[in-house]
Design an enzyme around this catalytic site. Structure first.
Site, PDB file in Angstrom:
ATOM      1  N   GLU A  59      -0.052   0.266  -4.766  1.00  0.00           N
ATOM      2  CA  GLU A  59       0.251  -0.721  -3.733  1.00  0.00           C
ATOM      3  C   GLU A  59       1.565  -0.402  -2.999  1.00  0.00           C
ATOM      4  O   GLU A  59       2.550  -1.155  -3.088  1.00  0.00           O
ATOM      5  CB  GLU A  59       0.290  -2.123  -4.333  1.00  0.00           C
ATOM      6  CG  GLU A  59      -1.069  -2.586  -4.837  1.00  0.00           C
ATOM      7  CD  GLU A  59      -1.107  -4.081  -5.131  1.00  0.00           C
ATOM      8  OE1 GLU A  59      -1.145  -4.859  -4.166  1.00  0.00           O
ATOM      9  OE2 GLU A  59      -1.110  -4.433  -6.325  1.00  0.00           O
ATOM     10  N   PRO A 106      -6.232  -5.422   2.529  1.00  0.00           N
ATOM     11  CA  PRO A 106      -6.007  -4.863   3.872  1.00  0.00           C
ATOM     12  C   PRO A 106      -5.658  -5.899   4.935  1.00  0.00           C
ATOM     13  O   PRO A 106      -6.440  -6.198   5.830  1.00  0.00           O
ATOM     14  CB  PRO A 106      -7.341  -4.177   4.177  1.00  0.00           C
ATOM     15  CG  PRO A 106      -8.350  -4.902   3.370  1.00  0.00           C
ATOM     16  CD  PRO A 106      -7.640  -5.306   2.119  1.00  0.00           C
ATOM     17  N   ARG A 107      -4.456  -6.446   4.854  1.00  0.00           N
ATOM     18  CA  ARG A 107      -3.923  -7.263   5.939  1.00  0.00           C
ATOM     19  C   ARG A 107      -3.350  -6.343   7.013  1.00  0.00           C
ATOM     20  O   ARG A 107      -3.365  -5.127   6.872  1.00  0.00           O
ATOM     21  CB  ARG A 107      -2.863  -8.212   5.396  1.00  0.00           C
ATOM     22  CG  ARG A 107      -3.431  -9.247   4.424  1.00  0.00           C
ATOM     23  CD  ARG A 107      -2.338 -10.028   3.728  1.00  0.00           C
ATOM     24  NE  ARG A 107      -2.879 -11.106   2.911  1.00  0.00           N
ATOM     25  CZ  ARG A 107      -2.196 -11.778   2.002  1.00  0.00           C
ATOM     26  NH1 ARG A 107      -0.928 -11.482   1.799  1.00  0.00           N
ATOM     27  NH2 ARG A 107      -2.759 -12.745   1.303  1.00  0.00           N
ATOM     28  N   VAL A 111      -3.108  -2.286   6.803  1.00  0.00           N
ATOM     29  CA  VAL A 111      -3.988  -1.438   7.609  1.00  0.00           C
ATOM     30  C   VAL A 111      -3.162  -0.450   8.420  1.00  0.00           C
ATOM     31  O   VAL A 111      -3.531   0.718   8.565  1.00  0.00           O
ATOM     32  CB  VAL A 111      -4.878  -2.305   8.529  1.00  0.00           C
ATOM     33  CG1 VAL A 111      -5.640  -1.444   9.524  1.00  0.00           C
ATOM     34  CG2 VAL A 111      -5.854  -3.141   7.695  1.00  0.00           C
ATOM     35  N   LEU A 113      -0.252   0.753   7.535  1.00  0.00           N
ATOM     36  CA  LEU A 113       0.203   1.768   6.574  1.00  0.00           C
ATOM     37  C   LEU A 113      -0.903   2.777   6.299  1.00  0.00           C
ATOM     38  O   LEU A 113      -0.666   3.987   6.279  1.00  0.00           O
ATOM     39  CB  LEU A 113       0.656   1.083   5.288  1.00  0.00           C
ATOM     40  CG  LEU A 113       1.341   1.947   4.229  1.00  0.00           C
ATOM     41  CD1 LEU A 113       2.322   1.118   3.410  1.00  0.00           C
ATOM     42  CD2 LEU A 113       0.345   2.603   3.282  1.00  0.00           C
ATOM     43  N   LEU A 114      -2.130   2.280   6.079  1.00  0.00           N
ATOM     44  CA  LEU A 114      -3.258   3.173   5.806  1.00  0.00           C
ATOM     45  C   LEU A 114      -3.527   4.100   6.987  1.00  0.00           C
ATOM     46  O   LEU A 114      -3.797   5.290   6.812  1.00  0.00           O
ATOM     47  CB  LEU A 114      -4.509   2.351   5.481  1.00  0.00           C
ATOM     48  CG  LEU A 114      -5.790   3.159   5.232  1.00  0.00           C
ATOM     49  CD1 LEU A 114      -5.632   4.083   4.029  1.00  0.00           C
ATOM     50  CD2 LEU A 114      -6.979   2.230   5.029  1.00  0.00           C
ATOM     51  N   ARG A 138      -2.645 -17.570  -8.837  1.00  0.00           N
ATOM     52  CA  ARG A 138      -1.790 -18.666  -9.286  1.00  0.00           C
ATOM     53  C   ARG A 138      -2.268 -20.017  -8.753  1.00  0.00           C
ATOM     54  O   ARG A 138      -1.913 -21.055  -9.289  1.00  0.00           O
ATOM     55  CB  ARG A 138      -0.338 -18.407  -8.842  1.00  0.00           C
ATOM     56  CG  ARG A 138       0.318 -17.241  -9.557  1.00  0.00           C
ATOM     57  CD  ARG A 138       1.620 -16.853  -8.914  1.00  0.00           C
ATOM     58  NE  ARG A 138       1.424 -16.333  -7.566  1.00  0.00           N
ATOM     59  CZ  ARG A 138       2.397 -15.822  -6.822  1.00  0.00           C
ATOM     60  NH1 ARG A 138       3.633 -15.772  -7.299  1.00  0.00           N
ATOM     61  NH2 ARG A 138       2.146 -15.373  -5.610  1.00  0.00           N
ATOM     62  N   GLU A 172     -17.841  13.811   4.475  1.00  0.00           N
ATOM     63  CA  GLU A 172     -18.424  12.592   3.940  1.00  0.00           C
ATOM     64  C   GLU A 172     -17.332  11.666   3.414  1.00  0.00           C
ATOM     65  O   GLU A 172     -16.454  12.067   2.660  1.00  0.00           O
ATOM     66  CB  GLU A 172     -19.391  12.939   2.809  1.00  0.00           C
ATOM     67  CG  GLU A 172     -20.087  11.728   2.210  1.00  0.00           C
ATOM     68  CD  GLU A 172     -21.034  12.103   1.093  1.00  0.00           C
ATOM     69  OE1 GLU A 172     -21.582  11.196   0.460  1.00  0.00           O
ATOM     70  OE2 GLU A 172     -21.208  13.306   0.855  1.00  0.00           O
ATOM     71  N   GLY A 178     -10.243  -0.054  -6.308  1.00  0.00           N
ATOM     72  CA  GLY A 178      -9.675  -0.482  -7.576  1.00  0.00           C
ATOM     73  C   GLY A 178      -9.706  -1.995  -7.637  1.00  0.00           C
ATOM     74  O   GLY A 178      -8.971  -2.651  -6.915  1.00  0.00           O
ATOM     75  N   GLY A 216      -2.739  -9.732 -17.827  1.00  0.00           N
ATOM     76  CA  GLY A 216      -2.937 -10.927 -17.015  1.00  0.00           C
ATOM     77  C   GLY A 216      -4.258 -11.596 -17.337  1.00  0.00           C
ATOM     78  O   GLY A 216      -4.559 -11.920 -18.478  1.00  0.00           O
TER      79      GLY A 216
END
Length: 381
Positions: A59, A106-107, A111, A113-114, A138, A172, A178, A216
């Site tokens: 992340e 993907p906010r 996006v 950054l990607l 939470r 392809e 994940g 968690g």
């Protein structure tokens, strides 16, 4: 080194392939990645002849929050180029797979950054990796996961990832997701099965679950290694569901489904060729899996070539008084438990005679194997 030994041996004896993520937070003064530690680990892995694939970081969109130092997509792409050069220096890993960038939900900023990453390193990663969250665990409530509007948000996230990835990666496209999903905060397993169905229907090749043990609310087994509901779902999915996705047509729909979506209702239906590796079923069989989010039972009739075929039914329901938050599951009315520390129970189906209506209990997940259909897309690998 000892930690890597233990991790690799666990993966190897379990029949799994290890993907190891290097620490991307080791940075030089100019904000480039400091790879000295990674090089030492690569040399050690090579000395042991460990067969490993590689990734860098986790992340990266959250690095500013974690360290006060942000890494943009362009820099992250350069870091991956640096890692690729390291792999090529070491014969054992010169052809090892490299995955990334393992971004979060993907906010807009993610996006961006990607997009920057793909323009620099899109041609060197073997698959694009990202993580999916339905919502903040939470504040999650059980009833949230009975809402189709929430479950359908995954479809929009998939399209965002694919739009950026396809424009910048040659050949392809293979995307690995994940699944560090937060729906397990409420122990509601329908979100996991819906994710598997929707991801497959929209072309995602591989889904990795976070995590296996004691992290968690996302783990698949408890602290005593007893399987939790999502473990049993995953086990049935692996045994019954093959990689080839089939279209589902349901009579009576009031509107046409949007591309990549199966059905706009609380009855969510997916279909695949039955797993080739399940020797109980011949090739050409079909597996249908259904999530009933209604609080009432629903009935489905199979038509056409499916009408006169024997069906094996696997119905999963919560076990005990906790309902949807139960940590135990029953299959066709029988509680699922380990027979001993190393032995899974026999997952027995309930045979249904040809032509029988499928009755889907409320708030359940069901798998149906339609035997010996001889479906053309399912005859071959």
């Amino acid at each position: 080194a000892r930690s890597l030994d233990k991790l690799y041996n666990f993966a190897d004896c379990s029949g799994l392939h290890l993907i190891f993520a290097f620490n991307a937070l080791r940075r030089n003064p100019n904000n480039s990645w400091n790879s000295s530690n990674a090089l030492s680990l690569l040399k050690y892995g090579a000395s042991k002849k460990y067969n490993i694939s590689w990734e860098l970081g986790n992340e990266p969109n959250n690095y500013r929050t974690l360290t006060g130092r942000a890494v943009n997509g362009t820099q992250l792409g350069k870091d991956y180029m640096q890692l690729k050069r390291l792999l090529q220096l070491i014969r054992t890993y010169s052809r090892a797979n490299l995955y990334g960038p393992n971004i979060g939900r993907p906010r807009k900023n993610v996006v961006t950054l990607l997009d920057g990453f793909m323009k620099v390193a899109g041609n060197i990663v073997d698959a694009v990796t990202w993580q999916h969250y339905y919502l903040d665990g939470r504040v999650a409530k059980v009833t949230d996961f009975l809402k189709t509007r929430l479950l359908d948000t995954l479809s929009d996230q998939i399209r965002k990832i694919q739009k950026v990835s396809e424009c910048c990666k040659g050949g392809e496209l293979q995307v690995l997701q994940g699944a560090e999903s937060e729906f397990d905060k409420c122990s509601v397993p329908d979100g996991w099965l819906n994710s598997l169905g929707m991801l497959a229907s929209q072309g995602i090749d591989v889904v990795m679950r976070h995590s296996f043990f004691d992290h968690g609310h996302n783990h698949l087994v408890d602290q005593n290694f007893n399987p939790l509901p999502d473990y049993w779902i995953s086990l049935l999915y692996k045994r019954l569901v093959g990689p080839r996705v089939l279209a589902v047509h349901v009579a009576g729909l009031q509107r046409k489904p949007r591309p990549g979506r199966v059905i706009r209702d609380k009855l969510r239906i997916y279909a695949h060729c039955t797993s080739y590796y399940n020797h109980n079923y011949v090739r050409g069989s079909i597996t249908i899996y259904i999530i009933n989010l209604h609080r009432s039972r629903k009935k489905i009739k199979l038509v056409g070539t499916l009408r006169d075929k024997l069906v094996h039914q696997y119905v999963l329901q919560p076990y005990g008084q906790e309902g949807l938050q139960s940590r135990s599951v029953q299959l066709n009315g029988q509680l699922l438990t380990m027979l001993d520390d190393g032995t899974l129970p026999n997952l027995k189906p309930r045979p249904l005679r040809p032509g029988r209506t499928l009755v889907i209990p409320p708030l359940t997940m069901s798998f149906y194997v339609v035997k010996n259909v001889n479906a053309l897309p399912c005859r071959y690998r």
